[in-house]
Design an enzyme around this catalytic site. Sequence first.
Site, short mmCIF file in Angstrom:
data_model
loop_
_atom_site.label_atom_id
_atom_site.label_comp_id
_atom_site.label_asym_id
_atom_site.label_seq_id
_atom_site.Cartn_x
_atom_site.Cartn_y
_atom_site.Cartn_z
N LYS A 202 38.60 46.22 27.36
CA LYS A 202 39.98 46.69 27.24
C LYS A 202 40.95 45.56 26.84
O LYS A 202 42.09 45.81 26.48
CB LYS A 202 40.45 47.33 28.55
C1 LIG Z 1 37.39 51.60 30.58
C2 LIG Z 1 35.94 51.26 30.68
C3 LIG Z 1 34.94 52.11 30.16
C4 LIG Z 1 35.26 53.45 29.54
O1 LIG Z 1 35.93 53.33 28.31
P1 LIG Z 1 36.70 54.60 27.69
O2 LIG Z 1 37.36 54.09 26.48
O3 LIG Z 1 37.68 55.03 28.74
O4 LIG Z 1 35.68 55.63 27.42
C5 LIG Z 1 33.63 51.70 30.22
N1 LIG Z 1 33.29 50.53 30.80
C6 LIG Z 1 34.21 49.69 31.32
C7 LIG Z 1 33.76 48.43 31.97
C8 LIG Z 1 35.56 50.03 31.28
O5 LIG Z 1 36.47 49.20 31.83
#
Ligand SMILES: *Cc1c(COP(=O)(O)O)cnc(C)c1O
Length: 433
Positions: free
Chosen positions: A107
């Site tokens: 993210k």
């Molecule tokens: C947010 C997150 C996800 C999921 O991603 P999305 O874009 O919401 O599908 C998967 N793994 C980790 C470690 C995350 O922080």
Amino acid sequence: MRYYSTNNRSKYVSLHDAVVNGLAEDRGLYMPEKINRLPEEFFKNIDKMSFQEISFEVAKAFFSDDVDEKSLKDIVYDTLSFDCPVKKVCDDIWTLELFHGPTLAFKDVGARFMARLLEYFIRQEAHQIVNVLVATSGDTGSAVANGFLGVDGIHVYVLYPKGKVSKIQECQFTTLGRNITAIEIDGVFDDCQSLVKSAFMDGDLNKHMKLTSANSINVARFLPQAFYYFNAYARMKANGLAENLVMCVPSGNFGNITAGLFAREMGLPIRRFIAANNANNIFYNYLKTGVYEPKPSVQTIANAMDVGDPSNFARIYDLYNGSHDKISSIISGATYTDDEIKAAVKQCYKDNGYILDPHGACGYQALKDNLKKGETGVFCETAHPAKFKDTIENIINTEIEIPQRLSNFMKGKKQTVELSNKFDDFKTFLLGQ
Ligand SMILES: *Cc1c(COP(=O)(O)O)cnc(C)c1O
């Protein structure tokens, strides 16, 4: 380029408004009015380009109408101050490591890109200070706080449930200071989320201060994740393995995988996608039955994917005009219980010496179970296993080293504001800011 809402394809807003509003007024998600295909030349030479060079070309395809070229290049290169390498795990299975950013989670890219884009707009307009409110159960708060740290004209308030976020995660947003305020709420994550929602709807607050959200539905957070898929393709092409590529994405709100689908629409030759879920199997069921049926989320060890109503489903549905046939021909699903996730972590470590985190483990196992002959699979490793240290160490009986970047956070001093879960308290606090 203009943006429409998934709830109304005939009404458009500017990129500026899409980023500042986050969600459309009709509660729909913003979509770019067109997806530009990149020229064949680009794909021919992509394996010789760096992650940053590739991403700049991709960014131009979406943002060059709205952001001058020099600023856009600046934003892209500042956002991507690290690499996301592919590594071979076993046979036909590779991993794309998306955890080399500031908080060791994928993210980071979206959060930083959004921060810099918002800063760009604020500078142009001599805007008043923009206040970002974000509720977190862990990962989002740390990525957003670090992405926005030190960015002029923006103040971030991170709301999190007291005592319900792991120490490692907590220190990543409570020790920063400067333009980041961490608010410890005496309640659960849902309380934090409803406080944020109520704030956005409160007339007095919106008169007092400019409020916006930085959650994963924001186009500026979600679109830049397309960079990852172009990079995966380029690195696999350099390895001579770009034919019949299958991308497998551990998914919660489906932002990451949707960005991959956008990349495919831009001409990126990905054969198909697999959406790997934990026990929250709403999308998996949709693929099976054609019926989208949200449910309350259940708690799992892959907790960043504990989502019972994935918000980006609306984008996938819109992208393919609601065709279940089309969607299920491009994406297949997988779903794993906590026991299965643990078994995958254990087996992968035993067989390959590669340490997965609980989210990546769903991706790895989904390729193990679904990859066909002649295909090469790449799963996204979305977080560093050290972020889930205790869970993973218990499974593999081996100590995981904490990367320097994480341990630096743990040395910082915790600074928080403590509030109850009552909206009146939160409102009084914000009015005093
Ligand atoms: C947010 C997150 C996800 C999921 O991603 P999305 O874009 O919401 O599908 C998967 N793994 C980790 C470690 C995350 O922080």
